[in-house]
Design an enzyme around this catalytic site. Structure first.
Site, PDB file in Angstrom:
ATOM      1  N   GLU A 105      68.400 -59.195  23.313  1.00 58.10           N
ATOM      2  CA  GLU A 105      68.929 -57.868  23.611  1.00 58.10           C
ATOM      3  C   GLU A 105      70.419 -57.928  23.932  1.00 58.10           C
ATOM      4  O   GLU A 105      71.181 -57.044  23.550  1.00 58.10           O
ATOM      5  CB  GLU A 105      68.149 -57.218  24.753  1.00 58.10           C
ATOM      6  N   TYR A 158      69.840 -48.976  28.795  1.00 53.16           N
ATOM      7  CA  TYR A 158      69.152 -49.303  27.548  1.00 53.16           C
ATOM      8  C   TYR A 158      68.558 -50.702  27.607  1.00 53.16           C
ATOM      9  O   TYR A 158      67.388 -50.916  27.257  1.00 53.16           O
ATOM     10  CB  TYR A 158      70.095 -49.197  26.341  1.00 53.16           C
ATOM     11  N   ASP A 208      68.253 -46.373  21.195  1.00 55.20           N
ATOM     12  CA  ASP A 208      69.452 -47.018  20.671  1.00 55.20           C
ATOM     13  C   ASP A 208      70.000 -46.195  19.510  1.00 55.20           C
ATOM     14  O   ASP A 208      69.480 -45.118  19.179  1.00 55.20           O
ATOM     15  CB  ASP A 208      69.148 -48.460  20.252  1.00 55.20           C
ATOM     16  N   CYS A 250      65.759 -43.077   1.425  1.00 59.07           N
ATOM     17  CA  CYS A 250      64.746 -42.062   1.708  1.00 59.07           C
ATOM     18  C   CYS A 250      63.473 -42.274   0.890  1.00 59.07           C
ATOM     19  O   CYS A 250      62.374 -41.939   1.349  1.00 59.07           O
ATOM     20  CB  CYS A 250      65.321 -40.665   1.440  1.00 59.07           C
ATOM     21  N   CYS A 284      60.505 -34.980   7.048  1.00 59.80           N
ATOM     22  CA  CYS A 284      61.880 -35.118   7.534  1.00 59.80           C
ATOM     23  C   CYS A 284      62.622 -33.787   7.388  1.00 59.80           C
ATOM     24  O   CYS A 284      62.783 -33.266   6.278  1.00 59.80           O
ATOM     25  CB  CYS A 284      62.608 -36.216   6.771  1.00 59.80           C
TER      26      CYS A 284
END
Length: 324
Positions: free
Chosen positions: A49, A132, A150, A212, A221
């Protein structure tokens, strides 16, 4: 007259389908990353992280592996010098993260018995751990139900739910509330959901060239339904060449390349780097690269002063070196 609390927002009846589609896609399409291995320690997750902040996975992988091999536990890193941590950070960028991770390792060793704490509040109290990072460690290392937001998750939310090409430049309260509303109630599913949406944003729903046709929720979407409108504000690429950041990185590379102090005039003055420096070959090559930038002396001095102020370099009788 007493006020009546506003009712909690109703759960969208389409959410279970959304959860199934995204987590099902993740189950078959997720990248095989070592910090996702069930056997990865909480420390391994924590290191990932820190390293993954503003840094692509492909650059993090070899450094993460070398780091965990050298310092498999927080106490191992805590026993090392901060200079060793900065040197091992290599070219990941934003090297202050190495100092913060070292400070966190010291705190974990001294106050938590050498084990990464599982509690969100305890994680948040560690050096260098913000909201975060604390949530991400709690989720991915301990299976806690926390909202992780994020850049990738924000982008997926903006497109799928809000119909916008890109999220705002910085995290808003509305985005956090939306992430909370989209979270599954089940703890285990919530962990997979966070992982899956993050992965979807990283490899499919990317900022510049979204794929996509590969998206498991393109039929739902809002951005696709709206005709994929252009962003209200085009994303700006980060400049690099000629910036103070580039020069800071080049100065730090000279210090990382060797163990001996480097005379300050070599870094900031008009030195002929081909001869007369007395440096070993690796620092000499890094010094050559620094001077090859043709950065003004004032910029190189400013870069060096910034590194010293940030604790990434120290002045000594023999010159400039990484911290001990």
């Amino acid at each position: 007259m007493s006020s009546v609390p506003a009712p909690a927002p109703a759960v969208d009846p389409g959410l279970p389908d959304l959860h199934r589609a995204v987590t099902g896609w993740y189950d078959v399409a997720a990248r095989d990353l070592p910090w996702r291995d069930p056997d990865c320690s909480p420390w391994g997750v924590m290191v990932s992280e820190f390293m993954l902040q503003q840094t692509p996975v492909v650059r993090v992988l070899p450094v993460w592996r070398a780091w965990l091999q050298r310092w498999p536990h927080p106490a191992d890193l805590a026993a090392a010098s901060t200079g060793d941590a900065v040197r091992a950070w290599g070219r990941l960028g934003y090297p202050r993260r190495a100092l913060r991770l070292h400070a966190a390792a010291v705190e974990i060793t001294e106050r938590h018995g050498g084990r990464v704490p599982a509690g969100h509040d305890e994680l948040l109290a560690l050096p260098g751990v913000g909201a975060y990072t604390a949530a991400a460690i709690a989720v991915f290392a301990f299976g806690d139900r926390q909202v992780v937001v994020d850049t990738n998750i924000r982008r997926v939310q903006a497109r799928v739910v809000s119909g916008r090409a890109l999220p705002s430049r910085s995290l808003t309260a509305a985005e956090t509330r939306l992430a909370e509303r989209l979270m599954p109630e089940d703890d285990a599913l919530a962990v997979r959901w966070n992982q899956a949406v993050m992965e979807l944003g990283a490899v499919v729903c990317t900022a510049r060239s979204p794929r996509c046709e590969q998206c498991p929720v393109r039929h739902a979407c809002a951005w696709v339904a709206a005709g994929r409108p252009e962003p209200a504000e085009a994303p700006r690429g980060q400049s690099w060449h000629g910036t103070d950041r580039q020069v800071r990185g080049a100065v730090l590379a000279v210090l990382r390349a060797g163990r001996d102090p480097v005379p300050e005039p070599h870094l900031t003055g008009p030195v002929d780097v081909a001869t007369g420096t007395g440096l070993a070959p690796e620092p000499l090559r890094a010094l050559d690269a620094l001077h090859g930038l043709d950065a003004p002396q004032e910029q190189r001095r400013r870069a060096l002063d910034g590194l010293i102020q940030d604790g990434l370099a120290v002045r000594g009788p023999a010159g400039i070196s990484l911290p001990g």
